[in-house]
Design a protein around this motif. Structure first.
Motif, mmCIF file in Angstrom:
data_model
loop_
_atom_site.group_PDB
_atom_site.id
_atom_site.type_symbol
_atom_site.label_atom_id
_atom_site.label_comp_id
_atom_site.label_asym_id
_atom_site.label_seq_id
_atom_site.Cartn_x
_atom_site.Cartn_y
_atom_site.Cartn_z
ATOM 1 N N HIS A 94 0.787 -1.224 -0.011
ATOM 2 C CA HIS A 94 -0.017 -0.012 0.119
ATOM 3 C C HIS A 94 0.938 1.284 0.032
ATOM 4 N N ASP A 95 1.982 1.273 0.778
ATOM 5 C CA ASP A 95 2.767 2.258 0.731
ATOM 6 C C ASP A 95 3.325 2.815 -0.669
ATOM 7 N N GLU A 96 3.356 1.840 -1.471
ATOM 8 C CA GLU A 96 3.869 2.449 -2.918
ATOM 9 C C GLU A 96 2.851 3.380 -3.630
ATOM 10 N N PHE A 97 1.595 3.401 -3.060
ATOM 11 C CA PHE A 97 0.941 4.527 -3.589
ATOM 12 C C PHE A 97 1.013 5.827 -3.001
ATOM 13 N N THR A 98 1.694 5.993 -2.145
ATOM 14 C CA THR A 98 1.975 7.271 -1.354
ATOM 15 C C THR A 98 2.943 8.365 -1.903
ATOM 16 N N THR A 99 3.814 7.643 -2.808
ATOM 17 C CA THR A 99 4.828 8.509 -3.593
ATOM 18 C C THR A 99 4.858 8.500 -5.199
ATOM 19 N N LEU A 100 5.389 9.585 -5.608
ATOM 20 C CA LEU A 100 5.637 9.244 -7.268
ATOM 21 C C LEU A 100 6.579 8.094 -7.489
ATOM 22 N N ASP A 101 7.533 8.113 -6.842
ATOM 23 C CA ASP A 101 8.590 6.925 -7.081
ATOM 24 C C ASP A 101 7.836 5.677 -6.892
ATOM 25 N N GLY A 102 7.182 5.406 -5.851
ATOM 26 C CA GLY A 102 6.500 4.251 -5.561
ATOM 27 C C GLY A 102 5.402 3.895 -6.660
ATOM 28 N N TRP A 130 -9.287 1.540 -1.412
ATOM 29 C CA TRP A 130 -9.176 2.781 -1.107
ATOM 30 C C TRP A 130 -7.856 3.385 -0.957
ATOM 31 N N TRP A 131 -6.713 2.381 -0.848
ATOM 32 C CA TRP A 131 -5.252 2.852 -0.667
ATOM 33 C C TRP A 131 -4.944 3.570 -1.929
ATOM 34 N N GLU A 132 -5.329 3.357 -3.242
ATOM 35 C CA GLU A 132 -5.069 4.103 -4.306
ATOM 36 C C GLU A 132 -5.805 5.300 -4.521
ATOM 37 N N ILE A 133 -6.771 5.524 -3.768
ATOM 38 C CA ILE A 133 -7.615 6.884 -3.665
ATOM 39 C C ILE A 133 -7.247 7.897 -2.658
ATOM 40 N N GLU A 134 -6.843 7.526 -1.454
ATOM 41 C CA GLU A 134 -6.723 8.456 -0.376
ATOM 42 C C GLU A 134 -5.496 9.323 -0.512
ATOM 43 N N PRO A 135 -4.241 8.831 -0.971
ATOM 44 C CA PRO A 135 -3.150 9.751 -1.436
ATOM 45 C C PRO A 135 -3.462 10.696 -2.577
ATOM 46 N N ARG A 136 -3.051 11.960 -2.241
ATOM 47 C CA ARG A 136 -3.340 12.859 -3.501
ATOM 48 C C ARG A 136 -2.080 13.660 -3.828
ATOM 49 N N PHE A 137 -1.988 13.939 -5.076
ATOM 50 C CA PHE A 137 -0.824 14.426 -5.728
ATOM 51 C C PHE A 137 -1.378 15.756 -6.473
ATOM 52 N N THR A 141 -5.778 11.854 -7.374
ATOM 53 C CA THR A 141 -5.740 10.708 -6.557
ATOM 54 C C THR A 141 -4.422 9.755 -7.230
ATOM 55 N N ALA A 142 -3.895 8.923 -6.302
ATOM 56 C CA ALA A 142 -2.808 8.281 -6.759
ATOM 57 C C ALA A 142 -3.479 7.213 -7.822
ATOM 58 N N LEU A 143 -4.572 6.737 -8.163
ATOM 59 C CA LEU A 143 -4.980 6.183 -9.259
ATOM 60 C C LEU A 143 -5.033 6.846 -10.594
ATOM 61 N N GLU A 144 -5.320 7.917 -10.585
ATOM 62 C CA GLU A 144 -5.123 8.911 -11.566
ATOM 63 C C GLU A 144 -3.878 9.117 -11.995
ATOM 64 N N VAL A 145 -2.807 9.283 -11.127
ATOM 65 C CA VAL A 145 -1.437 9.472 -11.790
ATOM 66 C C VAL A 145 -0.830 8.149 -12.300
ATOM 67 N N LEU A 146 -1.311 7.036 -11.298
ATOM 68 C CA LEU A 146 -0.932 5.763 -11.696
ATOM 69 C C LEU A 146 -1.386 5.673 -13.598
ATOM 70 N N ALA A 147 -2.596 5.824 -13.640
ATOM 71 C CA ALA A 147 -3.046 5.891 -14.968
ATOM 72 C C ALA A 147 -2.281 6.499 -15.932
ATOM 73 N N VAL A 165 -15.129 5.187 -0.595
ATOM 74 C CA VAL A 165 -14.719 5.427 0.779
ATOM 75 C C VAL A 165 -13.473 6.005 0.788
ATOM 76 N N GLY A 166 -12.595 5.800 -0.171
ATOM 77 C CA GLY A 166 -11.168 6.690 -0.252
ATOM 78 C C GLY A 166 -11.467 8.107 -0.374
ATOM 79 N N GLY A 167 -12.624 8.758 -0.588
ATOM 80 C CA GLY A 167 -12.708 10.001 -0.526
ATOM 81 C C GLY A 167 -12.987 10.812 -2.102
ATOM 82 N N ALA A 168 -13.131 9.837 -3.041
ATOM 83 C CA ALA A 168 -13.372 10.423 -4.552
ATOM 84 C C ALA A 168 -14.720 10.779 -4.803
ATOM 85 N N ASP A 169 -14.869 11.836 -5.772
ATOM 86 C CA ASP A 169 -16.142 11.963 -6.239
ATOM 87 C C ASP A 169 -16.060 10.937 -7.339
#
Length: 248
Positions: A94-102, A130-137, A141-147, A165-169
């Motif tokens: 899960h921590d990999e989704f909290t940084t850009l390097d991750g 939820w752990w790909e949604i909660e971190p914001r850049f 969301t981390a999911l958008e950055v990952l995409a 649950v992760g806070g996304a619209d």
């Protein structure tokens, strides 16, 4: 024509462990015409035979086994179940989704799986929690950055409940991700972590605008857990979504 309403079989994992064929038959009786396996390597030929007899199609399958088994074996099983789409539903720290390097490392992992999939005429997708949604850049969301880091052939299966649950619209998220979204996990519940889920339409999630934001995505019912009778919940989910979207 819209693809048939599907269900992730992890919802019924205990029933499947006890009686796979009987469970699939009961889902067909409820009205499901599509299912998504969670372990394609578990007797894929036997599964396909039963699915064919019941008229069940397979739009995609989860493939957690790619982390522990030979890729060729897994993709052969995926194709035997009747699909060319294998989805990674977890297995990444899960921590990999909290940084850009991750996130770059996650993308490298998924792109690597995609390259192996291509050798077997298959595709790789990713399923969020939820752990790909909660971190914001910068508001994303981390999911958008990952995409944005994924190879173009890698698709997404958006779990709409965990995105909320992760806070996304969630409708806005789906519109942003656009054609990258192949499927939605449609689920409902209290909207918090570590609580049982409900039949779709019985919880706190505003389902209609979510579905409207991704009209072409495959709809896949899932309950991670259920406080009541799971067959009642999946039947109620089928009835609600069938009426909501006018599905056959």
């Amino acid at each position: 024509m819209a693809s048939p309403l599907s269900i992730q079989l992890y919802t019924l994992r205990d029933r499947i462990a006890a009686d796979r064929d009987g469970t699939l038959a009961r889902l067909a009786e409820i009205g499901y015409r599509s299912v998504e396996p969670y372990d394609p390597t578990a007797d894929p030929a036997g599964f396909r035979k039963t699915a064919d007899e019941l008229g069940l199609v397979v739009p995609s399958t989860h493939a957690y086994a790619l982390f522990s088994k030979d890729a060729g074996e897994v993709f052969e099983a995926v194709r035997t179940t009747g699909t060319d789409r294998a989805i990674i539903p977890g297995g990444i720290d899960h921590d990999e989704f909290t940084t850009l390097d991750g996130l770059q490392r996650v993308a490298d992992t998924l792109n690597g799986f995609a390259a192996k999939a291509a050798e077997h005429d298959a595709l790789i997708g990713y399923h969020n929690h939820w752990w790909e949604i909660e971190p914001r850049f910068e508001g994303r969301t981390a999911l958008e950055v990952l995409a944005g880091l994924l190879a173009p052939e890698v698709f997404l299966e958006v779990d709409t409940y965990w995105a909320a649950v992760g806070g996304a619209d969630v409708p806005a998220l789906l519109r942003t991700l656009g054609d990258r979204v192949y499927a939605l996990h449609v689920k409902d519940g209290p909207g918090v972590k570590d609580e049982p889920h409900t039949a779709v339409g019985k919880g706190t999630i505003d389902v209609p605008p979510i579905l409207a934001a991704a009209p072409g995505a495959v709809r896949i019912v899932e309950l991670d857990s259920c406080a009541g009778d799971v067959f009642e919940a999946v039947a109620e989910s089928h009835a609600y979504l069938t009426e909501l979207e006018g599905r056959a």
